[in-house]
Write an enzyme that holds these catalytic residues in place. Structure first.
Site, PDB file in Angstrom:
ATOM      1  N   GLY A   8      58.665  18.941 -13.275  1.00 33.52           N
ATOM      2  CA  GLY A   8      59.681  18.421 -12.433  1.00 33.52           C
ATOM      3  C   GLY A   8      59.043  18.673 -10.487  1.00 33.52           C
ATOM      4  O   GLY A   8      59.916  18.657  -9.921  1.00 33.52           O
ATOM      5  N   LYS A  23      56.254  19.682  -4.947  1.00 33.52           N
ATOM      6  CA  LYS A  23      57.253  19.666  -4.473  1.00 33.52           C
ATOM      7  C   LYS A  23      58.301  19.876  -5.353  1.00 33.52           C
ATOM      8  O   LYS A  23      57.987  20.543  -6.345  1.00 33.52           O
ATOM      9  CB  LYS A  23      57.408  18.072  -4.142  1.00 33.52           C
ATOM     10  CG  LYS A  23      58.066  16.859  -5.207  1.00 33.52           C
ATOM     11  CD  LYS A  23      59.151  17.046  -5.903  1.00 33.52           C
ATOM     12  CE  LYS A  23      59.224  16.052  -7.038  1.00 33.52           C
ATOM     13  NZ  LYS A  23      60.190  15.883  -8.185  1.00 33.52           N
ATOM     14  N   ALA A  51      54.576  18.235 -16.676  1.00 31.17           N
ATOM     15  CA  ALA A  51      55.773  17.252 -16.881  1.00 31.17           C
ATOM     16  C   ALA A  51      57.093  18.988 -16.403  1.00 31.17           C
ATOM     17  O   ALA A  51      57.915  19.074 -17.218  1.00 31.17           O
ATOM     18  CB  ALA A  51      55.737  17.490 -18.704  1.00 31.17           C
ATOM     19  N   GLY A  93      51.988  15.055 -11.503  1.00 29.82           N
ATOM     20  CA  GLY A  93      50.865  14.239 -11.079  1.00 29.82           C
ATOM     21  C   GLY A  93      50.807  13.529  -9.803  1.00 29.82           C
ATOM     22  O   GLY A  93      49.998  12.471  -9.814  1.00 29.82           O
ATOM     23  N   ASP A 137      57.322   9.844  -5.927  1.00 29.46           N
ATOM     24  CA  ASP A 137      56.224  10.769  -5.514  1.00 29.46           C
ATOM     25  C   ASP A 137      55.478  10.770  -4.928  1.00 29.46           C
ATOM     26  O   ASP A 137      55.006  11.563  -4.499  1.00 29.46           O
ATOM     27  CB  ASP A 137      56.851  12.408  -6.665  1.00 29.46           C
ATOM     28  CG  ASP A 137      58.107  12.747  -6.945  1.00 29.46           C
ATOM     29  OD1 ASP A 137      59.158  12.202  -6.406  1.00 29.46           O
ATOM     30  OD2 ASP A 137      57.940  13.186  -8.263  1.00 29.46           O
ATOM     31  N   ALA A 187      51.123  15.003  -7.522  1.00 31.25           N
ATOM     32  CA  ALA A 187      50.251  14.850  -6.381  1.00 31.25           C
ATOM     33  C   ALA A 187      48.648  13.984  -6.523  1.00 31.25           C
ATOM     34  O   ALA A 187      47.507  14.354  -5.498  1.00 31.25           O
ATOM     35  CB  ALA A 187      50.035  16.271  -6.595  1.00 31.25           C
TER      36      ALA A 187
END
Length: 313
Positions: free
Chosen positions: A108, A18, A106, A112, A146, A114
């Site tokens: 942004g 994303k 890592a 992880g 997220d 997802a």
């Protein structure tokens, strides 16, 4: 729970990364967290997860990117997600997960998360659990803000900690060029830096409850990248740049190369550039590649795309 005739079954689920088109961050709360208002868009870079029944919970990780920093123990979000579904369904055995990563680690972009979303869907499928998308989102929410969005996909507004989701209408296709970094940024470190910067003396107005900018939402509904370009913003960008000053050079390079707008995605260090259309994005990606962004990969992606979905079962 007893599962019959599925011992060799292997379910493949794909979940998207994303970008945060707009990210409004409130003040730090007593529990150390921040309320946010995020406009998420799922984009066409993916994590692939395969799940099968096993004697214990275990994981292997490969990738098109460097995966050396991905944990293989119980701290891995995908393992934690698999356990949550198994516990919900009363499954007393184990699950093995194979993960192939395409989203920067890592970076942004929620890689992880997802993985966790794909694990939720895959384990539900392999165990024949029949949990709904909403139930899987609720199971994923404690794992990170997220995760529910990676299950949902598309474009959405996230409020609270970012996990209270409302789908947002986005017409047509938006093309983005991503400049990734081989060296990630810690999300907690970026938030700490944001808090530090906000404690510095200034004359900025008090921040109220975070909210999604209606100009962003209108541009998405209209399918208008030019209008969207004038409204994208990220409250975490200043903190990410403070910790990684060379991001300024990347942002400038993208604007010089013709991007409509550029911003750090989430907590960074991935930088997302909005292009006018698919052809403009191809040209922008080529220009950035020719400029020799050392230690970076340059990806042309588009959104919105679907959330975690079964590819094969």
């Amino acid at each position: 729970m007893t599962i019959a005739g599925t011992a060799g079954r292997r379910v493949h689920v794909r979940a998207p990364g994303k970008i945060n088109i707009a990210f409004d961050v409130g003040d730090v709360q007593p529990d150390g967290y921040h309320d946010v208002a995020s406009v998420y868009q799922a984009v066409s870079v993916y994590e692939d997860v395969w799940a099968r029944i096993s004697d214990e919970f275990s994981i292997t990780v490969t990738g098109d990117i460097d995966v050396s920093g991905v944990p293989l123990d119980e701290s891995n979000l995908a393992i934690r997600a698999a356990r949550r579904v198994a516990e919900r369904l009363g499954w007393r055995g184990g699950i093995h997960l194979d993960i192939h990563k395409g989203v920067p680690v890592a970076g942004g972009m929620g890689g992880g998360s997802a993985d966790a979303a794909a694990a939720l869907v895959a384990v539900n499928e392999v165990l024949g659990g029949g949990l709904t998308t909403l139930e899987l989102q609720e199971l994923g929410a404690p794992l990170g803000a997220d995760v529910p969005f990676a299950v949902l996909g598309g474009t959405a507004i996230g409020t609270g900690r970012g996990d209270e989701l409302a789908p947002a209408l986005a017409r047509g296709r938006f093309d983005w060029v991503l400049v990734t970094s081989a060296e990630g940024l810690s999300t907690p470190a970026v938030y700490r830096e944001l808090d530090r910067l906000r404690e510095l003396p200034d004359i900025a107005p008090e921040r109220g409850v975070p909210s999604a900018d209606p100009i962003v939402l209108h541009a998405l509904r209209a399918g208008d990248p030019m209008a969207l370009a004038g409204a994208v913003r990220n409250d975490l960008q200043e903190a990410a740049v403070s910790l990684r000053p060379r991001l300024v050079d990347t942002l400038r390079a993208g604007r010089r190369a013709g991007a409509l707008a550029g911003l750090v995605s989430g907590s960074g260090p991935t930088v997302a550039f909005l292009a006018a259309d698919e052809r403009a994005a191809d040209e922008l990606a080529a220009d950035l590649a020719a400029s020799g962004r050392a230690g970076s990969d340059i990806l042309h992606v588009h959104g919105p795309v679907a959330g975690a979905r079964v590819v094969s079962a």
